[in-house]
Enzyme design. Structure first.
Site, PDB file in Angstrom:
ATOM      1  N   SER A 292       0.232  -0.820   0.180  1.00  0.00           N
ATOM      2  CA  SER A 292      -0.023  -0.026   0.013  1.00  0.00           C
ATOM      3  C   SER A 292       0.786   1.600   0.279  1.00  0.00           C
ATOM      4  CB  SER A 292      -1.347  -0.367   1.025  1.00  0.00           C
ATOM      5  OG  SER A 292      -1.936   1.071   1.543  1.00  0.00           O
ATOM      6  N   ASP A 303       9.763   4.842 -10.673  1.00  0.00           N
ATOM      7  CA  ASP A 303       9.849   5.749 -11.929  1.00  0.00           C
ATOM      8  C   ASP A 303      10.345   7.040 -12.225  1.00  0.00           C
ATOM      9  OD1 ASP A 303       7.319   3.799 -12.176  1.00  0.00           O
ATOM     10  OD2 ASP A 303       6.357   4.523 -12.069  1.00  0.00           O
ATOM     11  N   LYS A 317      -0.976  -3.958  -3.197  1.00  0.00           N
ATOM     12  CA  LYS A 317      -2.580  -3.840  -2.541  1.00  0.00           C
ATOM     13  C   LYS A 317      -2.136  -2.369  -3.656  1.00  0.00           C
ATOM     14  CE  LYS A 317      -5.564  -2.440   1.528  1.00  0.00           C
ATOM     15  NZ  LYS A 317      -5.547  -1.524   0.676  1.00  0.00           N
TER      16      LYS A 317
END
Length: 536
Positions: A292, A303, A317
């Site tokens: 999460s 990224d 999640k």
């Protein structure tokens, strides 16, 4: 108000608020055909069923069954469990402020919470609680939950405890006034080497941002120019705290995360121009227990090529839950959207095979060899995404690390597993520390001196194996040799924890942590350059 602030307000308004009209129509009213059908069935059972039924339990069972048809993270929370479930994220509970273990059927204080009521009264690590409110609690098979029920209570209420302290002949009585006790998010913040700081974060709770900034300032003040952020085992928490932590590492106007759902339009959150660690080499440690909020942080860092991700694929999640209170004080946590990383990867792993299969996913991964062999993991080309520097990363559930570190099973043995499973490693470390606390504190002024000076020699380990034998685990010489290094280091780290705190435990145990060691190597070699990871 800057762009980030306005977007954040919109974003959190979206997360925390909902149209009262939609909620009333969809959840509380039997205005549609399906709702009317369910109501008719409940009425029929109530008035015509052969036996008496508990209407409340029946309704709750129906709610649980309905949510199970949706996704693994839409859940019903009974009113009596709601407060307890929220405590770890709210960041505090009300009690006396001790950490404890049950050793030889006796409650032993292993530490006091700094600033808490027990510390203020002078209760110390090693104290044994013999009575609570004049009722004997030693030698009566008290369990952890029994202790919590007796010692927790509303702020301002009092509880009397009678303590046995080593060197004191008589019990010492304390009347403790309960207070709010903080639950900390940071387990450790120390210098792993000159210019390299290490911060271990266990959850994303209400106080995490403040704690993290303090920890970051602490290691920077000691000369940290590079950082290891340890999110292994961190199951997540508040989304806004993950965003704020990520913002510490990224320069202005970079997308951190976005969400999108069927009735929830895409919402983006970008970084601000202020961050405490926008320059310097960054490594994030993750594993299958990182979920999460941890995945939001590591996904954005990866990224944007801001840092190196080391470890094993994270949990996966990536569903956004909205709390919806129900009239009786219970609540739903209903999935309303998905999280996406800046490159467009959905963090959520598939759950098409049902909740039961989903809950066994980690076991399935383990049996498939994913924890030990990187070649066991493969993704189709359709799940390829590109980072800001055109590196290939993968979607499909969880965050795949840049550098895979296998779970070390080479030192496992049945003997080691037995002493761990039965709590003998922890019990011995508590008992040893209690018996030798005075000489240990006299010999080792701090954890660094303990790390270099304390040796788990043959005498120490013989004490341990004799202790284990008395507790019902017979020594297996071959197993002992297999697990010796890990077992002795675990014992040493636990003794350090009992003498100081959890940070001392990580300071010792990380010496044998493969992911930590790989991170330390990566700072020194050309890994950052080879992978086009920027340090600013």
């Amino acid at each position: 108000m800057n762009n980030f602030s306005s977007l954040k307000i919109i974003f959190f308004s979206f997360i925390l608020l909902a149209s009262s009209t939609a909620i009333n129509a969809q959840y509380y009213g039997n205005q549609n055909e399906a709702g009317a059908k369910i109501g008719t069935v409940l009425d029929a059972i109530h008035y015509a069923y052969v036996d008496t039924v508990n209407d409340k339990q029946l309704a709750e069972a129906a709610i649980v069954a309905m949510l199970k048809e949706l996704d693994p993270h839409s859940v019903y929370i009974p009113a009596e469990e709601l407060k307890e479930m929220n405590e770890p994220l709210v960041g505090n509970f009300e009690g006396i402020g001790i950490q404890f273990n049950i050793l030889f059927d006796t409650i032993m204080v292993t530490g006091t919470i700094p600033g808490g009521p027990s510390e203020k009264l002078g209760i110390m690590a090693g104290d044994k609680i013999i009575k609570i409110e004049d009722t004997l609690v030693a030698g009566v098979s008290f369990k952890n939950n029994d202790v919590i029920k007796k010692l927790r209570g509303n702020k301002g209420t009092k509880v009397k405890v009678s303590i046995l302290r080593r060197g004191q002949a008589q019990l010492i009585d304390f009347v403790i006034t309960r207070d709010k006790i903080p639950i900390f998010s940071i387990d450790a913040a120390y210098m792993a080497a000159p210019e390299i700081g290490y911060i271990k974060v266990n959850r994303f709770a209400e106080t995490t941002t403040e704690e993290f900034r303090e920890a970051l300032s602490k290691v920077k003040a000691k000369g940290a120019k590079n950082l290891i952020l340890d999110l292994t085992g961190n199951g997540g928490g508040y989304l806004n705290r993950a965003i704020e932590m990520t913002d510490e590492f990224l320069s202005a106007n970079k997308l951190i995360v976005y969400t999108n759902g069927r009735v929830s339009p895409r919402q983006d959150v970008n970084s601000t121009s202020t961050g405490g660690f926008e320059q310097g080499k960054l490594i994030v440690l993750i594993d299958e227990g990182s979920a999460s909020a941890s995945e939001i942080v590591s996904g954005a860092i990866q990224d944007w090529d801001r840092g190196l991700i080391i470890g094993r694929r994270s949990f996966g999640k990536g569903l956004v839950q909205k709390p919806i209170p129900l009239p009786d004080g219970s609540a739903l946590r209903l999935t309303i959207a998905r999280y996406y990383t800046p490159s467009g990867r959905s963090i959520q792993k598939p759950y098409d095979d049902g909740v039961d299969a989903y809950e066994k996913d980690l076991l399935t991964r383990y049996k498939h060899g994913e924890f030990t062999t990187v070649d066991s993991i493969s993704f189709p080309d359709s799940l390829k995404y590109l980072t800001s520097n055109k590196r290939t990363v993968y979607g499909g559930g969880g965050i795949m690390p840049d550098i895979f570190v296998a779970l070390d099973t080479t030192q496992n043995s049945e003997y080691f597993n037995s002493v761990l499973r039965k709590g003998i490693v922890n019990q011995f470390s508590l008992d040893y520390t209690d018996r030798h606390r005075k000489e240990l504190t006299a010999s080792y002024a701090d954890v660094e001196k303990f790390r270099t000076g304390f040796v788990t020699d043959e005498v120490f380990m013989k004490e341990f194996t004799d202790f284990a034998n008395r507790e019902g685990v017979e020594l297996n010489e071959e197993n002992y040799k297999t697990s010796y290094k890990m077992m002795s280091m675990q014992l040493k780290a636990l003794v350090a924890r009992n003498l100081w705190d959890l940070e001392a435990y990580y300071f010792i145990i990380n010496e044998t942590n493969p992911a930590f060691k790989k991170a330390m190597e990566s700072f020194k070699d050309k890994t950052f350059e080879k992978m086009k990871i920027v340090s600013r």
